[in-house]
Design a protein around this motif. Sequence first.
Motif, PDB file in Angstrom:
ATOM      1  N   GLU A   1       0.810  -1.217   0.000  1.00 16.55           N
ATOM      2  CA  GLU A   1       0.000   0.000   0.000  1.00 16.55           C
ATOM      3  C   GLU A   1       0.841   1.262   0.000  1.00 16.55           C
ATOM      4  O   GLU A   1       0.493   2.260  -0.638  1.00 16.55           O
ATOM      5  CB  GLU A   1      -0.957   0.004   1.205  1.00 16.55           C
ATOM      6  CG  GLU A   1      -0.281   0.081   2.567  1.00 16.55           C
ATOM      7  CD  GLU A   1       0.038  -1.289   3.125  1.00 16.55           C
ATOM      8  OE1 GLU A   1       0.152  -1.402   4.346  1.00 16.55           O
ATOM      9  OE2 GLU A   1       0.166  -2.247   2.335  1.00 16.55           O
ATOM     10  N   GLY A   2       1.981   1.237   0.697  1.00 18.64           N
ATOM     11  CA  GLY A   2       2.833   2.420   0.729  1.00 18.64           C
ATOM     12  C   GLY A   2       3.391   2.773  -0.629  1.00 18.64           C
ATOM     13  O   GLY A   2       3.574   3.955  -0.955  1.00 18.64           O
ATOM     14  N   GLN A   3       3.640   1.781  -1.447  1.00 17.33           N
ATOM     15  CA  GLN A   3       4.179   2.020  -2.781  1.00 17.33           C
ATOM     16  C   GLN A   3       3.124   2.549  -3.739  1.00 17.33           C
ATOM     17  O   GLN A   3       3.455   3.140  -4.767  1.00 17.33           O
ATOM     18  CB  GLN A   3       4.772   0.715  -3.327  1.00 17.33           C
ATOM     19  CG  GLN A   3       5.911   0.158  -2.475  1.00 17.33           C
ATOM     20  CD  GLN A   3       6.242  -1.281  -2.818  1.00 17.33           C
ATOM     21  OE1 GLN A   3       5.344  -2.092  -3.044  1.00 17.33           O
ATOM     22  NE2 GLN A   3       7.518  -1.605  -2.841  1.00 17.33           N
ATOM     23  N   LEU A   4       1.863   2.346  -3.423  1.00  9.83           N
ATOM     24  CA  LEU A   4       0.776   2.778  -4.300  1.00  9.83           C
ATOM     25  C   LEU A   4       0.227   4.145  -3.929  1.00  9.83           C
ATOM     26  O   LEU A   4      -0.589   4.707  -4.667  1.00  9.83           O
ATOM     27  CB  LEU A   4      -0.369   1.758  -4.246  1.00  9.83           C
ATOM     28  CG  LEU A   4      -0.058   0.355  -4.756  1.00  9.83           C
ATOM     29  CD1 LEU A   4      -1.207  -0.585  -4.418  1.00  9.83           C
ATOM     30  CD2 LEU A   4       0.182   0.364  -6.249  1.00  9.83           C
ATOM     31  N   LEU A   5       0.652   4.653  -2.802  1.00  5.23           N
ATOM     32  CA  LEU A   5       0.023   5.854  -2.250  1.00  5.23           C
ATOM     33  C   LEU A   5       0.115   7.034  -3.210  1.00  5.23           C
ATOM     34  O   LEU A   5      -0.886   7.713  -3.473  1.00  5.23           O
ATOM     35  CB  LEU A   5       0.678   6.190  -0.901  1.00  5.23           C
ATOM     36  CG  LEU A   5      -0.051   7.211  -0.028  1.00  5.23           C
ATOM     37  CD1 LEU A   5      -1.470   6.758   0.272  1.00  5.23           C
ATOM     38  CD2 LEU A   5       0.718   7.442   1.257  1.00  5.23           C
ATOM     39  N   ASP A   6       1.304   7.311  -3.746  1.00  2.00           N
ATOM     40  CA  ASP A   6       1.468   8.472  -4.633  1.00  2.00           C
ATOM     41  C   ASP A   6       0.606   8.357  -5.888  1.00  2.00           C
ATOM     42  O   ASP A   6      -0.021   9.335  -6.312  1.00  2.00           O
ATOM     43  CB  ASP A   6       2.940   8.615  -5.025  1.00  2.00           C
ATOM     44  CG  ASP A   6       3.815   9.026  -3.846  1.00  2.00           C
ATOM     45  OD1 ASP A   6       3.258   9.556  -2.869  1.00  2.00           O
ATOM     46  OD2 ASP A   6       5.034   8.786  -3.891  1.00  2.00           O
ATOM     47  N   LEU A   7       0.573   7.175  -6.479  1.00  4.85           N
ATOM     48  CA  LEU A   7      -0.224   6.989  -7.700  1.00  4.85           C
ATOM     49  C   LEU A   7      -1.705   7.154  -7.404  1.00  4.85           C
ATOM     50  O   LEU A   7      -2.425   7.825  -8.164  1.00  4.85           O
ATOM     51  CB  LEU A   7       0.049   5.609  -8.288  1.00  4.85           C
ATOM     52  CG  LEU A   7      -0.765   5.226  -9.540  1.00  4.85           C
ATOM     53  CD1 LEU A   7      -0.511   6.207 -10.671  1.00  4.85           C
ATOM     54  CD2 LEU A   7      -0.457   3.805  -9.982  1.00  4.85           C
ATOM     55  N   PHE A   8      -2.184   6.570  -6.336  1.00  4.99           N
ATOM     56  CA  PHE A   8      -3.610   6.687  -6.002  1.00  4.99           C
ATOM     57  C   PHE A   8      -3.985   8.120  -5.627  1.00  4.99           C
ATOM     58  O   PHE A   8      -5.103   8.565  -5.909  1.00  4.99           O
ATOM     59  CB  PHE A   8      -3.955   5.724  -4.871  1.00  4.99           C
ATOM     60  CG  PHE A   8      -4.046   4.286  -5.312  1.00  4.99           C
ATOM     61  CD1 PHE A   8      -4.064   3.955  -6.649  1.00  4.99           C
ATOM     62  CD2 PHE A   8      -4.118   3.253  -4.386  1.00  4.99           C
ATOM     63  CE1 PHE A   8      -4.147   2.636  -7.080  1.00  4.99           C
ATOM     64  CE2 PHE A   8      -4.197   1.927  -4.795  1.00  4.99           C
ATOM     65  CZ  PHE A   8      -4.212   1.627  -6.145  1.00  4.99           C
ATOM     66  N   LEU A   9      -3.067   8.830  -5.012  1.00  7.60           N
ATOM     67  CA  LEU A   9      -3.336  10.239  -4.707  1.00  7.60           C
ATOM     68  C   LEU A   9      -3.504  11.040  -5.997  1.00  7.60           C
ATOM     69  O   LEU A   9      -4.393  11.894  -6.096  1.00  7.60           O
ATOM     70  CB  LEU A   9      -2.208  10.827  -3.858  1.00  7.60           C
ATOM     71  CG  LEU A   9      -2.191  10.415  -2.378  1.00  7.60           C
ATOM     72  CD1 LEU A   9      -0.910  10.904  -1.703  1.00  7.60           C
ATOM     73  CD2 LEU A   9      -3.417  10.958  -1.653  1.00  7.60           C
ATOM     74  N   GLU A  10      -2.664  10.778  -6.990  1.00  8.58           N
ATOM     75  CA  GLU A  10      -2.764  11.484  -8.263  1.00  8.58           C
ATOM     76  C   GLU A  10      -4.066  11.127  -8.984  1.00  8.58           C
ATOM     77  O   GLU A  10      -4.745  12.009  -9.541  1.00  8.58           O
ATOM     78  CB  GLU A  10      -1.560  11.136  -9.134  1.00  8.58           C
ATOM     79  CG  GLU A  10      -1.590  11.725 -10.538  1.00  8.58           C
ATOM     80  CD  GLU A  10      -1.536  13.238 -10.550  1.00  8.58           C
ATOM     81  OE1 GLU A  10      -1.932  13.837 -11.572  1.00  8.58           O
ATOM     82  OE2 GLU A  10      -1.091  13.831  -9.535  1.00  8.58           O
TER      83      GLU A  10
END
Length: 960
Positions: A353-362
């Motif tokens: 989940e930590g690795q996906l955070l930036d992409l999901f925020l965008e």
Amino acid sequence: MGNPLNFSQALHFCVLFSILFIALSGFSHSVEKRNILRTEERAEKRDSTLIEKSDDLQMEETSAFQSASTQCVKAGDNEPLALQMDGDVVIGGFFPLHYLASELQHSYQSKPQVTPCSGFDHRAFRWMMTMAFAVEEINNKSSLLPGVKLGYRILDSCDNVHSSLQALFSLVTFSESAAGGKQMLGMKNTINLTGEEAQTLLTTRDDETPSCLSGSPIPAVIGLASSSPTRAVAQVLGSFNIPLVSYFATCTCLNDKHVYPSFLRTVPSDLFQVAGLVQLVTFLGWQWVGTIGTTDDYSQYGIQEFSSHFRHSGGCVAFHLTIPKSPTAAEIQDMADMLQISTADVVVVFAAEGQLLDLFLELSRRNVTGIQWVASEAWVTAGLLTFPDFHGLLEGTLGFSFPGVNIPGLKEFLLNVRPSPEPGMEFINMFWEEQFGCQLQFNLLNLDHRFNLDSQNTSVVTKKKESSERINADPKPVCTGSEDLSLTSSSYTDVSRVRISYNVYKAVFAIAHALHNLLNCDSAGINEGMCDKNTEFTAGQLLDHLKKGNFTNQFQERVYFDTNGEPVPLYDIINWQKDSKGKIRFVKVGGYDGSAPLGQQLKINGSIIVWTGGQSQVPVSRCSAPCRPGSRQARRPGKPPCCFDCLPCADGEISNQTGSTECTKCPESYWSDKDKVKCVAGVEEFLSFSETMGIVLVLLTLLGVVLTAIITVIFHRFRTTPIVKANNSEISFLLLLSLKLCFLCSLVFIGQPSVWTCMLRQAAFGISFVICLSCLLVKTVVVLLAFRANMPSSGGLKLFGPTQQRTMIICTTTPQICLCVGWLLGAPPFPIKNPTYQASYGKIVLECKEPWPLGFYLLLSYIGLLAFVCLLLAFLGRKLPDTFNEAKLITFSMLIFWAVWICFIPAYVSSPGKFSVAVEIFAILASSFGLLLCIFVPKCYIILLHPERNIRKGMTGKYR
């Protein structure tokens, strides 16, 4: 009880140099995968600097070993933070309390400091506390390890290879005596005590000599979460047969027992998860999906296996996105653009989940919706992604998770955690500040350590000052430490159905049961009912007992490891659904049992699934819409198999299913309907007596027969007249008979073909025309002999009298009869159903098949030969007297005959079906009428209308 001192020393040195070697070579390879250009630069620096560091450390270690065999020198001054409790046997633990690790920056001018990490993970903290809870529960059990107290030492891996190796070095060099004269023996469960109570349990041993490995080293380790750090740690521990039991590392790469001999796990391998995900995706009809992963081993192996299995099952991967370790804003935007423009509405994600955070925020910022996310077990139950900002994007997410249970007593244990200023409580203090968004008053001084300030160059006053400045810059309320955790809601306190925590729980109990058997806790004798605390054992012995372990826990689950160190592959299928309060809940909608027979592994309740955006209908993800019945798929060049065009089936072929890749040819005598979805019985076609063309041809045939009969009657009535007797009346009557047969044989060609009609039609046609042409040939010869002689009674005509004429007719007819008989006996024609013309007009032609086509062509050739001889002889007699020129009439009839049959050949070949039969009948009738009219009508004209010319002088041309 424990390992010998010499093993501890050897372990220390081997681990030290193993770590240096792996950091230098083995794991730099995984970093290279993430960023080739940056790695090449770092590799050059690392090769030179680490060699220097290794030489320095080796010199220090050699000096230390020579001066005092119990001393060691550590590379850095700072010890990693740890949660620990003493015990007779201490087991290690690694948990990713932080999911963002800082880049390594070594100046090589001072000793390295412990690198701080960021991004606190509440769920990982619950995993860690579950280990502490399981150890406490075992210590309170009288039936498991009686008389033996378990301890633990738990460190933060930061979900990073280098941080994990640093923590591993600290773990394996851990001892109960402090290197600087002060070392906490253990917390003795101080996590549930107040600060004052915990302080009373802290003791020191100043009289003991500092040691890297004294007493019992860590005999077993529980961890880690991610596959890449797990591989690094497992390779080191495997060299010493120290068991490493993972609760969350699922990479199939860890199945290699030659590289990771001491690795086991309470979580199934990705091999089973991939098989289940492929079954799930194909079951839901998704054949066009995208994939997202990261640069770690878990993602790369998982995506690789999924893509391979998915393509093998007929699916297509539309795109693959790899999230870098530290993605830039431009890279995140590029990935978001790809997701928006792709036609694939289903995306399978293997990442934490930590690795996906930036992409999901965008994606949330762009308000992207309509993507059906399929999650791996790494993030399908991640509370970090359940914030309201992500609801529009992630609601309806579907994925695999491990079976969840409700562990009795765990919730109360977690809610009783309290912060403390005492050493060893740093993790709990971090959690408390993150949970309540505040700062602990007694923890202000510890901020300097968390921000990695240099303790050698910064005074306490300076640290206080800088800490105060940070607080003023980012003001937060002060925590009292008495806040109520039960009033909060987070992934830490949500223990209704714990999954990863349950894997941790099983790992602790698996080690405890192995120790129970190893220490002979069930043996009878002096220590009956107690474990033999004097038993010395090695980590390898504990590993053997772990592999052989087999017990049933309180949840009636059988816990054991197979030959690969794997548990039973069981999964829950989780769906992200909103509850009445608008919060995301993880709802079980099915299950997957990898050990069940094929076809019974996947069970899913589609009626309770909420799809992306809260929809109730299964989303559709495809490159091309399935082809309708009556058409087939035609793959687009250079595109995946799922991208195709739909082409209609050819005539005579059908496809009765949606999405057919090929059209099926109809059986013989059947034809496709207009929609090309079913085969219907073909319409049989032949030249029948009832259709217009057949009626016309029959009427023409009857007309020819009637005319021939009338002429025959006229000739018979006037058979004594000179015009009838001139050319041997017998030959004339035979010619009329053959012409009648020529007319009648055309009737054999009309009607449904049968065995007898097929055999009779060509033979009757060939023999009739040969007889007819033989008679004409004889008449032509007679005329030539009669009018070429000087006198009518010349000897030439006598030599060719009636007998010779009959003989000539027989001789010229016999070859044709022999040819027809041989043809019928050797390869007779037979009726067939010819589907050749179905493609043209959808009908099956009933016709006669000629297995020996050469026979038909020989028959025609012989007829043509006789016709040519007749034409040639008649042409020679073209200058006979004008009053009655028999040769001219024969010449003209032969010209008509030749014209008809020359036109017949191309017309016969090009005419389809029954029309070829009609062409042959027309040729027979036309040539027969030509002979009849050209030869006999002029004579009937003289007999009936000009009898005065029917005299002997008229035959010689002397009559005017």
